[in-house]
Design a protein around this motif. Structure first.
Motif, PDB file in Angstrom:
ATOM      1  N   ALA A   1       0.840  -1.194   0.000  1.00  0.00           N
ATOM      2  CA  ALA A   1       0.000   0.000   0.000  1.00  0.00           C
ATOM      3  C   ALA A   1       0.879   1.249   0.000  1.00  0.00           C
ATOM      4  CB  ALA A   1      -0.910  -0.007   1.221  1.00  0.00           C
ATOM      5  N   LEU A   2       0.376   2.299  -0.623  1.00  0.00           N
ATOM      6  CA  LEU A   2       1.106   3.554  -0.635  1.00  0.00           C
ATOM      7  C   LEU A   2       1.137   4.139   0.768  1.00  0.00           C
ATOM      8  CD1 LEU A   2      -0.312   5.261  -3.857  1.00  0.00           C
ATOM      9  CD2 LEU A   2       1.958   4.268  -3.564  1.00  0.00           C
ATOM     10  N   PRO A   3       2.188   4.888   1.112  1.00  0.00           N
ATOM     11  CA  PRO A   3       2.184   5.580   2.405  1.00  0.00           C
ATOM     12  C   PRO A   3       0.970   6.499   2.511  1.00  0.00           C
ATOM     13  CG  PRO A   3       4.365   5.654   1.390  1.00  0.00           C
ATOM     14  CD  PRO A   3       3.440   5.084   0.368  1.00  0.00           C
ATOM     15  N   LEU A   4       0.559   6.779   3.732  1.00  0.00           N
ATOM     16  CA  LEU A   4      -0.659   7.560   3.951  1.00  0.00           C
ATOM     17  C   LEU A   4      -0.594   8.924   3.276  1.00  0.00           C
ATOM     18  CD1 LEU A   4      -1.475   6.751   7.691  1.00  0.00           C
ATOM     19  CD2 LEU A   4      -2.710   6.006   5.654  1.00  0.00           C
ATOM     20  N   TYR A   5       0.568   9.595   3.366  1.00  0.00           N
ATOM     21  CA  TYR A   5       0.641  10.935   2.786  1.00  0.00           C
ATOM     22  C   TYR A   5       0.496  10.893   1.264  1.00  0.00           C
ATOM     23  CZ  TYR A   5       5.465  10.421   1.094  1.00  0.00           C
ATOM     24  OH  TYR A   5       6.596  10.032   0.399  1.00  0.00           O
ATOM     25  N   GLN A   6       0.997   9.817   0.631  1.00  0.00           N
ATOM     26  CA  GLN A   6       0.833   9.686  -0.804  1.00  0.00           C
ATOM     27  C   GLN A   6      -0.616   9.392  -1.179  1.00  0.00           C
ATOM     28  OE1 GLN A   6       3.604   7.011  -2.643  1.00  0.00           O
ATOM     29  NE2 GLN A   6       5.414   8.041  -1.814  1.00  0.00           N
ATOM     30  N   GLN A   7      -1.307   8.620  -0.346  1.00  0.00           N
ATOM     31  CA  GLN A   7      -2.715   8.358  -0.596  1.00  0.00           C
ATOM     32  C   GLN A   7      -3.536   9.648  -0.521  1.00  0.00           C
ATOM     33  OE1 GLN A   7      -4.308   5.120   1.779  1.00  0.00           O
ATOM     34  NE2 GLN A   7      -2.344   4.073   1.823  1.00  0.00           N
ATOM     35  N   ILE A   8      -3.243  10.483   0.487  1.00  0.00           N
ATOM     36  CA  ILE A   8      -3.957  11.754   0.626  1.00  0.00           C
ATOM     37  C   ILE A   8      -3.643  12.674  -0.539  1.00  0.00           C
ATOM     38  CG2 ILE A   8      -4.214  13.803   2.080  1.00  0.00           C
ATOM     39  CD1 ILE A   8      -3.529  12.019   4.482  1.00  0.00           C
ATOM     40  N   ALA A   9      -2.355  12.746  -0.918  1.00  0.00           N
ATOM     41  CA  ALA A   9      -1.963  13.592  -2.046  1.00  0.00           C
ATOM     42  C   ALA A   9      -2.616  13.121  -3.331  1.00  0.00           C
ATOM     43  CB  ALA A   9      -0.438  13.589  -2.192  1.00  0.00           C
ATOM     44  N   GLN A  10      -2.716  11.815  -3.508  1.00  0.00           N
ATOM     45  CA  GLN A  10      -3.336  11.263  -4.705  1.00  0.00           C
ATOM     46  C   GLN A  10      -4.823  11.624  -4.770  1.00  0.00           C
ATOM     47  OE1 GLN A  10      -3.747   6.801  -5.334  1.00  0.00           O
ATOM     48  NE2 GLN A  10      -2.010   7.195  -6.683  1.00  0.00           N
ATOM     49  N   THR A  11      -5.502  11.548  -3.626  1.00  0.00           N
ATOM     50  CA  THR A  11      -6.920  11.900  -3.585  1.00  0.00           C
ATOM     51  C   THR A  11      -7.135  13.369  -3.921  1.00  0.00           C
ATOM     52  OG1 THR A  11      -7.348  10.213  -1.910  1.00  0.00           O
ATOM     53  CG2 THR A  11      -8.971  11.973  -2.124  1.00  0.00           C
ATOM     54  N   LEU A  12      -6.331  14.251  -3.325  1.00  0.00           N
ATOM     55  CA  LEU A  12      -6.463  15.681  -3.600  1.00  0.00           C
ATOM     56  C   LEU A  12      -6.114  16.005  -5.045  1.00  0.00           C
ATOM     57  CD1 LEU A  12      -4.932  17.125  -0.304  1.00  0.00           C
ATOM     58  CD2 LEU A  12      -7.330  17.166  -0.997  1.00  0.00           C
ATOM     59  N   ALA A  13      -5.114  15.304  -5.591  1.00  0.00           N
ATOM     60  CA  ALA A  13      -4.733  15.537  -6.982  1.00  0.00           C
ATOM     61  C   ALA A  13      -5.880  15.163  -7.921  1.00  0.00           C
ATOM     62  CB  ALA A  13      -3.480  14.731  -7.319  1.00  0.00           C
ATOM     63  N   GLN A  14      -6.564  14.063  -7.628  1.00  0.00           N
ATOM     64  CA  GLN A  14      -7.703  13.663  -8.451  1.00  0.00           C
ATOM     65  C   GLN A  14      -8.813  14.699  -8.395  1.00  0.00           C
ATOM     66  OE1 GLN A  14      -8.697   9.794  -6.896  1.00  0.00           O
ATOM     67  NE2 GLN A  14      -7.035   8.750  -7.973  1.00  0.00           N
ATOM     68  N   LEU A  15      -9.050  15.282  -7.214  1.00  0.00           N
ATOM     69  CA  LEU A  15     -10.069  16.322  -7.090  1.00  0.00           C
ATOM     70  C   LEU A  15      -9.687  17.568  -7.875  1.00  0.00           C
ATOM     71  CD1 LEU A  15     -10.904  15.975  -3.279  1.00  0.00           C
ATOM     72  CD2 LEU A  15     -12.340  15.308  -5.213  1.00  0.00           C
ATOM     73  N   ILE A  16      -8.392  17.881  -7.891  1.00  0.00           N
ATOM     74  CA  ILE A  16      -7.930  19.050  -8.650  1.00  0.00           C
ATOM     75  C   ILE A  16      -8.081  18.797 -10.142  1.00  0.00           C
ATOM     76  CG2 ILE A  16      -5.896  20.427  -9.225  1.00  0.00           C
ATOM     77  CD1 ILE A  16      -4.974  20.047  -6.326  1.00  0.00           C
ATOM     78  N   HIS A  17      -7.666  17.611 -10.606  1.00  0.00           N
ATOM     79  CA  HIS A  17      -7.750  17.297 -12.029  1.00  0.00           C
ATOM     80  C   HIS A  17      -9.206  17.227 -12.498  1.00  0.00           C
ATOM     81  CE1 HIS A  17      -3.510  16.816 -12.448  1.00  0.00           C
ATOM     82  NE2 HIS A  17      -3.423  15.715 -11.710  1.00  0.00           N
ATOM     83  N   SER A  18     -10.103  16.796 -11.620  1.00  0.00           N
ATOM     84  CA  SER A  18     -11.509  16.677 -12.015  1.00  0.00           C
ATOM     85  C   SER A  18     -12.232  18.016 -12.004  1.00  0.00           C
ATOM     86  CB  SER A  18     -12.227  15.702 -11.077  1.00  0.00           C
ATOM     87  OG  SER A  18     -12.313  16.242  -9.765  1.00  0.00           O
ATOM     88  N   GLY A  19     -11.587  19.038 -11.448  1.00  0.00           N
ATOM     89  CA  GLY A  19     -12.222  20.349 -11.406  1.00  0.00           C
ATOM     90  C   GLY A  19     -12.978  20.623 -10.130  1.00  0.00           C
ATOM     91  N   ALA A  20     -12.966  19.677  -9.176  1.00  0.00           N
ATOM     92  CA  ALA A  20     -13.644  19.909  -7.903  1.00  0.00           C
ATOM     93  C   ALA A  20     -13.033  21.104  -7.173  1.00  0.00           C
ATOM     94  CB  ALA A  20     -13.578  18.650  -7.032  1.00  0.00           C
ATOM     95  N   PHE A  21     -11.728  21.265  -7.318  1.00  0.00           N
ATOM     96  CA  PHE A  21     -11.040  22.452  -6.818  1.00  0.00           C
ATOM     97  C   PHE A  21     -10.551  23.242  -8.024  1.00  0.00           C
ATOM     98  CE2 PHE A  21     -10.518  19.704  -3.036  1.00  0.00           C
ATOM     99  CZ  PHE A  21     -11.012  20.565  -2.073  1.00  0.00           C
TER     100      PHE A  21
END
Length: 272
Positions: free
Chosen positions: A21-41
């Motif tokens: 499993a990815l480290p926790l900080y990478q999992q959080i960064a990945q989730t936020l990056a997906q929200l940015i790419h999708s336009g949520a942010f």
């Protein structure tokens, strides 16, 4: 007659290596990056604070901070002093392809690349990644740097006027490195850490420990010019491995090199 026992029941199930499993900080960064790419942010929008992210994700503040710093490194967010992290406008840059170095090892006998590159005039509309000094102060958080240096100079005033007498580095510094390494998943003994005068000196010690003059060293192509100067000074042969700016060192090419060449060491800087 009773049916013979099934041979399938006697065969052990094939072992499947669990995917780490990815480290926790990478999992959080990945989730936020997906929200940015999708336009949520949206561009310019403020992200949740580090403290709020740590609370909602059930992690420590340092873990949440690591996640935001990874987003910074990816060019997705920008930190603003006393304001938080904001979505950064994506920069469109050309992506070069896989490099094509020569397929044989060779001795380096040329002018110092570091000195030649430092004297080379660079056009104003181009960015070079081969020098040893930054092109712009915008790459650093000057406010955080100023506060850190000011605090260190107040607490350790004597360090401004005396040399370090410990060959391996100050014990406090080695202990700080060991504590910092915990964030990378490394459990290090501070007494085993050696503080060098530079990164190049550290790489030199590593190469001297595992090679002799004439040995082959595999390294990324392109690479830091200082590594080439170091390899030349140690009398080693260099074997360049193709590298892509997005995926990094070509693992198939490295595997082929290790199978067909007498490679004694692999020199790479995968996170730079």
């Amino acid at each position: 007659m009773p049916a013979p026992p099934s041979t399938l029941a006697l065969c052990p199930a094939p072992s499947v290596e669990p995917v780490p499993a990815l480290p926790l900080y990478q999992q959080i960064a990945q989730t936020l990056a997906q929200l940015i790419h999708s336009g949520a942010f949206k561009v310019g929008q403020r992200l949740p604070s580090v403290r709020a992210t740590a609370l909602t994700q059930g992690v420590s503040i340092s873990t949440a901070m690591q996640a935001y710093r990874q987003l910074e490194e990816q060019g997705l967010v920008q930190a603003r002093p006393k304001a938080g992290y904001f979505v950064k406008r994506a920069q469109r840059i050309a992506q070069p392809g896989l490099s094509a170095p020569p397929q044989r090892s060779f001795l380096l006998e040329r002018q110092s690349r570091s000195e030649a590159f430092a004297m080379l005039h660079q056009p104003g509309d181009r960015a070079t990644f081969g020098g040893f000094t930054p092109q712009s102060s915008e790459l650093f958080d000057e406010d955080r740097l100023r506060v850190a240096i000011g605090r260190a100079s107040r607490v350790h005033r004597h360090s401004l006027t005396e040399y370090n007498k410990a060959d391996a580095g100050r014990p406090a510094l080695r202990q700080a490195v060991a504590q910092r390494a915990l964030q990378l998943g490394c459990a290090l003994d501070a007494s085993d850490i050696v503080i060098t005068a530079s990164c190049t000196q550290a790489v030199s010690l590593c190469l001297r420990a595992v090679t002799q003059p004439g040995d082959v060293v595999a390294l990324e192509s392109p690479t830091f010019f200082g590594y080439l100067d170091l390899i030349e000074s140690l009398g080693l042969r260099v074997l360049e491995i193709p590298t892509h700016p997005a995926t990094g060192l070509s693992l198939p090419a490295l595997e082929l090199a290790l199978d067909t060449q007498p490679v004694r060491a692999v020199l790479a800087a995968p996170t730079l």
